[in-house]
Design a protein around this motif. Structure first.
Motif, PDB file in Angstrom:
ATOM      1  N   LEU A  81       0.828  -1.208   0.000  1.00  0.00           N
ATOM      2  CA  LEU A  81       0.000   0.000   0.000  1.00  0.00           C
ATOM      3  C   LEU A  81       0.863   1.260   0.000  1.00  0.00           C
ATOM      4  CD1 LEU A  81      -2.581  -1.247   2.666  1.00  0.00           C
ATOM      5  CD2 LEU A  81      -2.682  -1.479   0.186  1.00  0.00           C
ATOM      6  N   TYR A  82       0.532   2.171  -0.904  1.00  0.00           N
ATOM      7  CA  TYR A  82       1.291   3.419  -1.056  1.00  0.00           C
ATOM      8  C   TYR A  82       0.349   4.618  -0.991  1.00  0.00           C
ATOM      9  CZ  TYR A  82       5.428   0.889  -2.719  1.00  0.00           C
ATOM     10  OH  TYR A  82       6.514   0.070  -2.824  1.00  0.00           O
ATOM     11  N   ILE A  83       0.865   5.739  -0.487  1.00  0.00           N
ATOM     12  CA  ILE A  83       0.090   6.983  -0.494  1.00  0.00           C
ATOM     13  C   ILE A  83       0.892   8.075  -1.204  1.00  0.00           C
ATOM     14  CG2 ILE A  83      -1.334   6.500   1.543  1.00  0.00           C
ATOM     15  CD1 ILE A  83       0.684   8.096   3.198  1.00  0.00           C
ATOM     16  N   PRO A  84       0.191   9.063  -1.823  1.00  0.00           N
ATOM     17  CA  PRO A  84       0.921  10.104  -2.568  1.00  0.00           C
ATOM     18  C   PRO A  84       1.866  10.880  -1.650  1.00  0.00           C
ATOM     19  CG  PRO A  84      -1.448  10.220  -3.005  1.00  0.00           C
ATOM     20  CD  PRO A  84      -1.266   9.248  -1.881  1.00  0.00           C
ATOM     21  N   LYS A  85       3.035  11.228  -2.172  1.00  0.00           N
ATOM     22  CA  LYS A  85       3.983  12.048  -1.411  1.00  0.00           C
ATOM     23  C   LYS A  85       3.370  13.411  -1.135  1.00  0.00           C
ATOM     24  CE  LYS A  85       8.426  10.099  -2.585  1.00  0.00           C
ATOM     25  NZ  LYS A  85       9.472   9.997  -3.581  1.00  0.00           N
ATOM     26  N   GLU A  86       3.840  14.061  -0.087  1.00  0.00           N
ATOM     27  CA  GLU A  86       3.319  15.378   0.247  1.00  0.00           C
ATOM     28  C   GLU A  86       3.472  16.323  -0.933  1.00  0.00           C
ATOM     29  OE1 GLU A  86       4.321  15.906   4.767  1.00  0.00           O
ATOM     30  OE2 GLU A  86       4.160  17.872   3.778  1.00  0.00           O
ATOM     31  N   GLY A  87       2.418  17.023  -1.266  1.00  0.00           N
ATOM     32  CA  GLY A  87       2.488  17.975  -2.366  1.00  0.00           C
ATOM     33  C   GLY A  87       2.189  17.380  -3.716  1.00  0.00           C
ATOM     34  N   LEU A 123       3.457   2.706   2.497  1.00  0.00           N
ATOM     35  CA  LEU A 123       2.756   2.791   3.773  1.00  0.00           C
ATOM     36  C   LEU A 123       2.861   1.485   4.545  1.00  0.00           C
ATOM     37  CD1 LEU A 123       0.799   4.621   5.521  1.00  0.00           C
ATOM     38  CD2 LEU A 123      -1.051   3.300   4.462  1.00  0.00           C
ATOM     39  N   GLU A 124       2.366   0.404   3.978  1.00  0.00           N
ATOM     40  CA  GLU A 124       2.479  -0.891   4.658  1.00  0.00           C
ATOM     41  C   GLU A 124       2.290  -2.060   3.717  1.00  0.00           C
ATOM     42  OE1 GLU A 124      -0.559  -0.753   7.626  1.00  0.00           O
ATOM     43  OE2 GLU A 124      -2.188  -0.844   6.187  1.00  0.00           O
ATOM     44  N   HIS A 125       2.761  -3.236   4.174  1.00  0.00           N
ATOM     45  CA  HIS A 125       2.558  -4.469   3.411  1.00  0.00           C
ATOM     46  C   HIS A 125       1.161  -4.997   3.657  1.00  0.00           C
ATOM     47  CE1 HIS A 125       6.469  -5.086   1.692  1.00  0.00           C
ATOM     48  NE2 HIS A 125       7.045  -4.812   2.842  1.00  0.00           N
ATOM     49  N   TYR A 126       0.694  -5.781   2.710  1.00  0.00           N
ATOM     50  CA  TYR A 126      -0.623  -6.356   2.871  1.00  0.00           C
ATOM     51  C   TYR A 126      -0.522  -7.677   3.617  1.00  0.00           C
ATOM     52  CZ  TYR A 126      -5.529  -6.296   1.826  1.00  0.00           C
ATOM     53  OH  TYR A 126      -6.886  -6.204   1.944  1.00  0.00           O
ATOM     54  N   GLU A 127      -1.427  -7.886   4.549  1.00  0.00           N
ATOM     55  CA  GLU A 127      -1.452  -9.155   5.277  1.00  0.00           C
ATOM     56  C   GLU A 127      -2.409 -10.104   4.584  1.00  0.00           C
ATOM     57  OE1 GLU A 127      -2.393  -8.358   9.357  1.00  0.00           O
ATOM     58  OE2 GLU A 127      -0.281  -8.279   9.877  1.00  0.00           O
ATOM     59  N   HIS A 128      -1.853 -10.949   3.737  1.00  0.00           N
ATOM     60  CA  HIS A 128      -2.696 -11.916   3.037  1.00  0.00           C
ATOM     61  C   HIS A 128      -3.081 -13.037   3.986  1.00  0.00           C
ATOM     62  CE1 HIS A 128      -2.196 -10.142  -0.924  1.00  0.00           C
ATOM     63  NE2 HIS A 128      -0.941  -9.921  -0.597  1.00  0.00           N
ATOM     64  N   ARG A 129      -4.360 -13.403   3.945  1.00  0.00           N
ATOM     65  CA  ARG A 129      -4.830 -14.484   4.808  1.00  0.00           C
ATOM     66  C   ARG A 129      -5.045 -15.732   3.978  1.00  0.00           C
ATOM     67  NH1 ARG A 129      -6.697 -11.968   9.623  1.00  0.00           N
ATOM     68  NH2 ARG A 129      -7.012 -14.059  10.440  1.00  0.00           N
ATOM     69  N   CYS A 130      -4.827 -16.875   4.607  1.00  0.00           N
ATOM     70  CA  CYS A 130      -4.979 -18.164   3.935  1.00  0.00           C
ATOM     71  C   CYS A 130      -6.429 -18.387   3.515  1.00  0.00           C
ATOM     72  CB  CYS A 130      -4.533 -19.270   4.887  1.00  0.00           C
ATOM     73  SG  CYS A 130      -4.769 -20.912   4.217  1.00  0.00           S
ATOM     74  N   THR A 131      -6.607 -18.838   2.258  1.00  0.00           N
ATOM     75  CA  THR A 131      -7.965 -19.074   1.767  1.00  0.00           C
ATOM     76  C   THR A 131      -8.558 -20.352   2.363  1.00  0.00           C
ATOM     77  OG1 THR A 131      -6.943 -20.134  -0.148  1.00  0.00           O
ATOM     78  CG2 THR A 131      -7.705 -17.881  -0.445  1.00  0.00           C
ATOM     79  N   LYS A 132      -7.705 -21.209   2.921  1.00  0.00           N
ATOM     80  CA  LYS A 132      -8.218 -22.465   3.485  1.00  0.00           C
ATOM     81  C   LYS A 132      -8.549 -22.334   4.963  1.00  0.00           C
ATOM     82  CE  LYS A 132      -6.404 -26.037   0.458  1.00  0.00           C
ATOM     83  NZ  LYS A 132      -5.273 -26.962   0.272  1.00  0.00           N
ATOM     84  N   CYS A 133      -7.621 -21.730   5.740  1.00  0.00           N
ATOM     85  CA  CYS A 133      -7.824 -21.738   7.196  1.00  0.00           C
ATOM     86  C   CYS A 133      -7.840 -20.339   7.799  1.00  0.00           C
ATOM     87  CB  CYS A 133      -6.742 -22.583   7.874  1.00  0.00           C
ATOM     88  SG  CYS A 133      -5.133 -21.764   7.964  1.00  0.00           S
ATOM     89  N   ARG A 134      -7.733 -19.288   6.946  1.00  0.00           N
ATOM     90  CA  ARG A 134      -7.728 -17.896   7.406  1.00  0.00           C
ATOM     91  C   ARG A 134      -6.481 -17.543   8.216  1.00  0.00           C
ATOM     92  NH1 ARG A 134      -9.674 -15.144   4.445  1.00  0.00           N
ATOM     93  NH2 ARG A 134     -10.059 -13.456   5.873  1.00  0.00           N
TER      94      ARG A 134
END
Ligand SMILES: [Zn+2]
Ligand SMILES: [Zn+2]
Length: 173
Positions: A81-87, A123-134
């Motif tokens: 996840l990314y956010i625009p730089k200031e300005g 901004l941050e990495h995505y926390e992928h959850r397991c499709t089988k057991c969450r």
């Protein structure tokens, strides 16, 4: 340009094949994924991100992650996840930089990887959850690092726990 990786378990016969990286259809995928994230299909983290940062951007190259609990292997869009730089105001930009000649980029509202680097902050990495057991997942370097020779090319088999060798078997785009 993406790469194709595969691994086969010598003990139980389990096989996993993955197309990682970025292909020719990046703009289309980008738009579809953002739409799904806003609808909550990738979980609350993505939905909240776009609610908080409507101008936010993501990376959507394919990566391989493994569940920490059940060892399930999955190919997922990275979604850092990314956010625009200031300005920096994406709304003031005149269209998109050209992705590929002959590709109708005007129809797609996406952020190319080079734009991310120049005009956005991580901004941050995505926390992928397991499709089988969450369960929570970890990125498997052996599937995602193409050039570094020191990368660990082994991964646990989800079925029997044996070590499997990860091999690059081709390229795609
Ligand atoms: Zn196995
Ligand atoms: Zn799992």
């Amino acid at each position: 340009m993406g790469a194709v990786f595969e691994c086969k378990c010598k003990k139980c016969g389990y096989e996993f094949c993955s197309f990682v990286g970025v292909g020719f259809t990046y703009p289309i995928e980008y738009c579809e994924i953002v739409k799904k994230m806003k609808e909550g299909e990738f979980g609350q983290q993505g939905k909240k991100f776009f609610e908080t940062f409507p101008n936010g951007a993501i990376t959507c190259k394919n990566i391989v992650v493994q569940c920490k609990d059940c060892k399930n292997l999955m190919t997922v869009p990275e979604l850092a996840l990314y956010i625009p730089k200031e300005g920096y105001d994406p709304a003031k930009m005149n269209g998109n930089t050209c992705w590929t000649i002959g590709f109708p980029t005007e129809e797609y509202d996406y952020i190319a990887p080079n734009e991310l680097e120049e005009n956005y902050d991580f901004l941050e990495h995505y926390e992928h959850r397991c499709t089988k057991c969450r369960g929570y997942t970890l990125v498997v370097p052996g599937f995602n690092e193409r050039r570094n020779k020191d990368t660990d090319r082994y991964v646990d088999c989800p079925e029997c726990g044996s070590m499997m060798e990860i091999r690059m078997i081709g390229k795609w785009d």
